[in-house]
Design a protein around this motif. Sequence first.
Motif, mmCIF file in Angstrom:
data_model
loop_
_atom_site.group_PDB
_atom_site.id
_atom_site.type_symbol
_atom_site.label_atom_id
_atom_site.label_comp_id
_atom_site.label_asym_id
_atom_site.label_seq_id
_atom_site.Cartn_x
_atom_site.Cartn_y
_atom_site.Cartn_z
ATOM 1 N N ALA A 157 3.154 -1.460 13.854
ATOM 2 C CA ALA A 157 1.880 -0.755 13.782
ATOM 3 C C ALA A 157 2.102 0.746 13.597
ATOM 4 C CB ALA A 157 1.044 -1.020 15.028
ATOM 5 N N LEU B 208 -1.407 -4.722 9.094
ATOM 6 C CA LEU B 208 -1.553 -3.639 10.063
ATOM 7 C C LEU B 208 -2.116 -2.383 9.415
ATOM 8 C CD1 LEU B 208 1.751 -4.283 12.022
ATOM 9 C CD2 LEU B 208 -0.564 -4.397 12.989
ATOM 10 N N VAL C 256 -5.351 -5.546 16.523
ATOM 11 C CA VAL C 256 -4.322 -6.195 15.704
ATOM 12 C C VAL C 256 -4.016 -7.602 16.217
ATOM 13 C CG1 VAL C 256 -3.289 -4.011 15.008
ATOM 14 C CG2 VAL C 256 -2.475 -5.139 17.079
ATOM 15 N N VAL D 56 -2.445 -10.436 13.982
ATOM 16 C CA VAL D 56 -1.195 -10.278 13.232
ATOM 17 C C VAL D 56 -0.138 -11.278 13.677
ATOM 18 C CG1 VAL D 56 0.707 -8.685 12.756
ATOM 19 C CG2 VAL D 56 -1.643 -7.852 12.741
#
Length: 349
Positions: free
Chosen positions: A159, A188, A311, A314
């Motif tokens: 990230a 990201l 996030v 992910v």
Amino acid sequence: MTPSNRAVVAHAADDLRIETRPEPHAASDEAVIAIAFGGVCGSDLHYWRHGAAGESILRAPMVLGHEVVGVVQHAAADGSGPAVGTAVAVHPATELPGDGSRYPADRPNLAPGGTYLGSAARVPHTEGAFADRVAMPSRMLRPLPQGLSLRAAAVIEPASVAWHAVARAGEVTGRHALVVGAGPIGALIVAVLRRAGAAHITVVDLVPRALDAALALGADAALLADDAEAIAAVDADVSFESSGNHRGLASAVRGTTRGGTVVMVGLLPSGEQPALISLAITRELELRGSFRFAGEIDAVVAALADGSLDVAGVVTHEFAASEALEAFAIAADPAVSGKVLLRFSAAEK
């Protein structure tokens, strides 16, 4: 008794082993970290599949891994760094002058002699942190805020790469963005762009699963990479090439408006690469490189802790460290996986 210190070690192309390594011996400014999670990066996959990542060639067995979080098991003897029991993320870079070539003082990621955990760029190699216990300098450690779990924090390093890429683009609030390549880094970048206030985000990839994941993270539109006409019509103010392929760079150039900016994040193979330079010239595009990150990790930790950076989608898979070979095989198939995590001792208690 202390359990054995498992480590994920690359020996050569197609030779990945789970080995027992000696317990770490920490210098006075180092802490011993019990690793909880490690994210499998593209460079880890390259060392496994090819015995090299770009021009960084394996010349000796090397512990992989630089996307790691864990818990301080033994604090640094000199009193620097966090106390025993502190959950930490790791900034894997070390700034070194190398041959003395100049670089901006405020951009330590460009230091010519810099090292990175789990890198074969130098000999001896810089050992990585895919192990149950690792000694690390206090300066690499970032305490995690209360409420941010180790598993959620496992994406802090990639990230930070995405955050740095978006920063390289300049102001993105209210602008139209194109992201070419929707692997973990591209996904990201989408999340960071959404947090930064981009008005519209289009994502491009070959894999429908990756496009769906990017849409869930905040992309407004998704295009298949073979739809050249639609990509050229995007007319983005700023584009991010995160596929690491010259065709992806061509898509980014074609999809960027006149006077726009292309940020090159994906690491293309070494040597000369074909590129649409004439089109970049006649459109007066700005082509900007983006390499790893510098101090952005602290902003990422804060944004994950306050919930402003989402996030969660992910990570798609989690494996025990002892299942590393299976984990790497899954991570190498973008049709089925995003970010794949390895689980080490601190997460198994």
